[in-house]
Scaffold this motif. Structure first.
Motif, mmCIF file in Angstrom:
data_model
loop_
_atom_site.group_PDB
_atom_site.id
_atom_site.type_symbol
_atom_site.label_atom_id
_atom_site.label_comp_id
_atom_site.label_asym_id
_atom_site.label_seq_id
_atom_site.Cartn_x
_atom_site.Cartn_y
_atom_site.Cartn_z
ATOM 1 N N THR A 39 11.656 -39.181 37.890
ATOM 2 C CA THR A 39 11.777 -38.289 36.776
ATOM 3 C C THR A 39 10.586 -37.938 35.905
ATOM 4 O OG1 THR A 39 14.002 -39.381 36.408
ATOM 5 C CG2 THR A 39 13.416 -38.218 34.519
ATOM 6 N N ALA A 40 9.685 -38.793 35.994
ATOM 7 C CA ALA A 40 8.500 -38.779 35.081
ATOM 8 C C ALA A 40 7.652 -37.475 35.869
ATOM 9 C CB ALA A 40 7.510 -39.890 34.950
ATOM 10 N N ARG A 41 7.525 -37.752 37.222
ATOM 11 C CA ARG A 41 6.921 -36.641 37.797
ATOM 12 C C ARG A 41 7.500 -35.439 37.866
ATOM 13 N NH1 ARG A 41 2.448 -38.689 40.680
ATOM 14 N NH2 ARG A 41 2.553 -40.781 41.002
ATOM 15 N N ALA A 42 8.904 -35.310 37.792
ATOM 16 C CA ALA A 42 9.459 -33.829 37.627
ATOM 17 C C ALA A 42 9.169 -33.317 36.331
ATOM 18 C CB ALA A 42 10.952 -34.107 37.876
ATOM 19 N N ILE A 43 9.260 -34.239 35.199
ATOM 20 C CA ILE A 43 8.899 -33.398 33.863
ATOM 21 C C ILE A 43 7.519 -33.292 34.023
ATOM 22 C CG2 ILE A 43 8.272 -34.329 31.475
ATOM 23 C CD1 ILE A 43 10.716 -36.344 31.752
ATOM 24 N N GLY A 44 6.381 -33.796 34.553
ATOM 25 C CA GLY A 44 5.069 -33.337 34.611
ATOM 26 C C GLY A 44 5.047 -32.186 35.310
ATOM 27 N N GLU A 45 5.576 -31.971 36.644
ATOM 28 C CA GLU A 45 5.507 -30.636 37.189
ATOM 29 C C GLU A 45 6.023 -29.394 36.478
ATOM 30 O OE1 GLU A 45 7.381 -30.465 41.128
ATOM 31 O OE2 GLU A 45 6.337 -32.541 41.571
ATOM 32 N N GLU A 46 7.308 -29.677 35.720
ATOM 33 C CA GLU A 46 7.653 -28.628 34.777
ATOM 34 C C GLU A 46 6.788 -28.319 33.638
ATOM 35 O OE1 GLU A 46 11.054 -26.748 34.737
ATOM 36 O OE2 GLU A 46 10.220 -27.209 36.714
ATOM 37 N N ALA A 47 6.235 -29.265 33.111
ATOM 38 C CA ALA A 47 5.299 -29.275 32.050
ATOM 39 C C ALA A 47 4.103 -28.428 32.499
ATOM 40 C CB ALA A 47 4.890 -30.575 31.504
ATOM 41 N N ARG A 48 3.594 -28.506 33.578
ATOM 42 C CA ARG A 48 2.553 -27.633 34.145
ATOM 43 C C ARG A 48 3.141 -26.337 34.262
ATOM 44 N NH1 ARG A 48 1.225 -32.512 35.649
ATOM 45 N NH2 ARG A 48 2.363 -32.694 37.707
ATOM 46 N N LYS A 49 4.164 -26.171 34.932
ATOM 47 C CA LYS A 49 4.674 -24.837 35.197
ATOM 48 C C LYS A 49 4.671 -24.134 33.931
ATOM 49 C CE LYS A 49 8.842 -23.722 37.413
ATOM 50 N NZ LYS A 49 9.703 -24.527 38.440
ATOM 51 N N TRP A 50 5.046 -24.529 32.783
ATOM 52 C CA TRP A 50 5.405 -23.910 31.326
ATOM 53 C C TRP A 50 4.357 -24.014 30.444
ATOM 54 C CZ3 TRP A 50 8.852 -20.409 32.431
ATOM 55 C CH2 TRP A 50 10.088 -20.612 33.397
ATOM 56 N N ASP A 51 3.035 -24.550 30.961
ATOM 57 C CA ASP A 51 2.073 -24.804 29.918
ATOM 58 C C ASP A 51 2.406 -25.608 28.641
ATOM 59 O OD1 ASP A 51 -0.303 -24.457 28.747
ATOM 60 O OD2 ASP A 51 0.050 -22.674 27.650
ATOM 61 N N ILE A 52 3.114 -26.796 29.101
ATOM 62 C CA ILE A 52 3.271 -27.850 27.958
ATOM 63 C C ILE A 52 2.439 -28.991 28.113
ATOM 64 C CG2 ILE A 52 5.156 -29.332 26.906
ATOM 65 C CD1 ILE A 52 6.033 -26.259 26.531
ATOM 66 N N VAL A 53 1.698 -29.452 27.024
ATOM 67 C CA VAL A 53 1.078 -30.492 27.176
ATOM 68 C C VAL A 53 1.801 -31.708 26.476
ATOM 69 C CG1 VAL A 53 -1.060 -31.697 26.016
ATOM 70 C CG2 VAL A 53 -1.536 -29.321 26.979
ATOM 71 N N LEU A 54 1.656 -32.740 27.536
ATOM 72 C CA LEU A 54 2.496 -33.866 27.321
ATOM 73 C C LEU A 54 1.686 -35.037 26.653
ATOM 74 C CD1 LEU A 54 4.325 -34.074 30.705
ATOM 75 C CD2 LEU A 54 5.452 -33.248 28.729
ATOM 76 N N SER A 55 2.469 -35.872 25.816
ATOM 77 C CA SER A 55 1.681 -37.102 25.607
ATOM 78 C C SER A 55 3.021 -38.106 25.495
ATOM 79 C CB SER A 55 1.518 -37.098 23.892
ATOM 80 O OG SER A 55 2.485 -36.310 23.188
ATOM 81 N N VAL A 56 2.848 -39.285 25.654
ATOM 82 C CA VAL A 56 3.934 -40.332 25.503
ATOM 83 C C VAL A 56 3.773 -41.313 24.320
ATOM 84 C CG1 VAL A 56 4.558 -42.626 26.874
ATOM 85 C CG2 VAL A 56 3.799 -40.533 28.000
ATOM 86 N N HIS A 57 4.971 -41.438 23.681
ATOM 87 C CA HIS A 57 5.173 -42.492 22.634
ATOM 88 C C HIS A 57 5.353 -43.907 23.178
ATOM 89 C CE1 HIS A 57 5.251 -44.358 18.796
ATOM 90 N NE2 HIS A 57 5.324 -43.269 18.114
ATOM 91 N N ALA A 58 4.710 -44.725 22.925
ATOM 92 C CA ALA A 58 5.042 -46.199 23.692
ATOM 93 C C ALA A 58 5.879 -46.910 22.650
ATOM 94 C CB ALA A 58 3.483 -46.932 23.556
ATOM 95 N N PRO A 59 6.422 -47.844 23.325
ATOM 96 C CA PRO A 59 7.618 -48.639 22.484
ATOM 97 C C PRO A 59 7.104 -49.077 21.247
ATOM 98 C CG PRO A 59 7.532 -49.345 24.800
ATOM 99 C CD PRO A 59 6.455 -48.518 24.619
#
Ligand SMILES: [Zn+2]
Length: 296
Positions: free
Chosen positions: A56-76
């Motif tokens: 799932t994480a890799r799939a989100i990453g691929e979509e984000a690159r496709k749609w020019d969305i920069v990702l960040s992660v909020h830790a617990p």
């Protein structure tokens, strides 16, 4: 240090209510959905634990690159750097390492975390324990840091939490890869309504510049929402429409425009974070326009 953004980016923390109301269920659909709204950032929240799988994480990453969305992660939320208890330290380390791993899978370059609680200690003692432990964590996270993933300690909203602006900046001094997350709703709540004007925002940005230098003051990570507070600080997140709660975004937008800052701005409004992120973007673009026209 590869923290530079070409443009200011805007996006939500987590998924808006409207995303689910429109029938979507998976965060894999978020990047395309955000792109459709004109947004360019997305903070994936692991705030109640790191439960996402690699696929799932890799799939989100691929979509984000496709749609020019920069990702960040909020830790617990369970992270606490202010402890000498071995068992608790092991847990905190695991939360941070797991979040870094998710960031690696997604291709996210920033991992935001809350430093912890001051409990019954004085703030200086708490900070010293946190700095010591953070050093140890940075050592363990070396591979991730070398890959260009940045840990981003956040300014906190409750008086008994570690994370004033100065405390966060002192943490960031430990390593040049550390980027401050300035949560202006939190800063305002901890300070009992301390942010009222452009001058107040400017003062915070200048402090970052003074301690960490030009780059980290320009490309900082930002959380924004209106937050209700009491004597102990943060009580509750509200939306942009709940104007009885501060801080105001307009004076910040004026500072962003006049200093040509390029942060990643994550909106943490309750329920309408994506819609409100669009509004923050509109306000900022308008201020930049006015500034360029010499009106601001
Ligand atoms: Zn946070």
């Amino acid at each position: 240090m590869a923290i530079k953004n070409d443009v200011i980016r805007f996006g939500p923390a987590g998924n808006s209510d409207s995303f689910y109301q429109q029938g979507y269920k998976s965060s894999v659909d978020m990047p395309r959905w955000l792109h459709g709204m004109g947004l360019t950032a997305y903070e994936y929240t692991c705030t109640h634990g790191v439960n996402i799988g690699e696929d799932t994480a890799r799939a989100i990453g691929e979509e984000a690159r496709k749609w020019d969305i920069v990702l960040s992660v909020h830790a617990p939320y369970y992270i606490n750097l202010v402890t000498k208890d071995e068992d608790k330290r092991a847990k905190t380390k695991r939360h941070i390492m797991d979040s870094l791993k998710v960031a690696r899978w997604m291709g996210a370059k920033r991992v935001v975390f809350h430093p912890g609680s001051c409990s019954q200690m004085d703030r200086r003692t708490a900070l010293e324990i946190a700095l010591d432990f953070l050093k140890e964590i940075l050592e363990e996270a070396r591979d991730f840091i070398e890959e260009g993933i940045h840990l981003c300690p956040e300014t906190m909203g409750k008086v008994n939490q570690l994370g004033t602006v100065d405390e966060v900046l002192e943490m960031c001094l430990l390593h040049e890869s550390l980027i401050p997350t300035l949560d202006f709703g939190h800063i305002n709540a901890m300070g009992g309504g301390s942010i009222k004007s452009q001058e107040d925002y400017l003062c915070i940005i200048n402090r970052v510049k003074e301690v960490l230098g030009e780059d980290r003051a320009r490309y900082f990570h930002c959380h924004f929402s209106r937050i209700e507070y009491s004597a102990g600080g943060e009580k509750r997140h509200w939306t942009l429409k709940d104007t009885q709660y501060g801080p105001e975004f307009e004076p910040l937008a004026e500072v962003l425009a006049s200093l040509d800052l390029k942060p990643i701005i994550i909106c943490e409004s309750r329920g309408t974070m994506a819609e409100d992120a669009v509004r923050l973007k509109e306000i900022t673009l308008q201020k930049i326009h006015l500034f360029n026209a010499g009106i601001l």
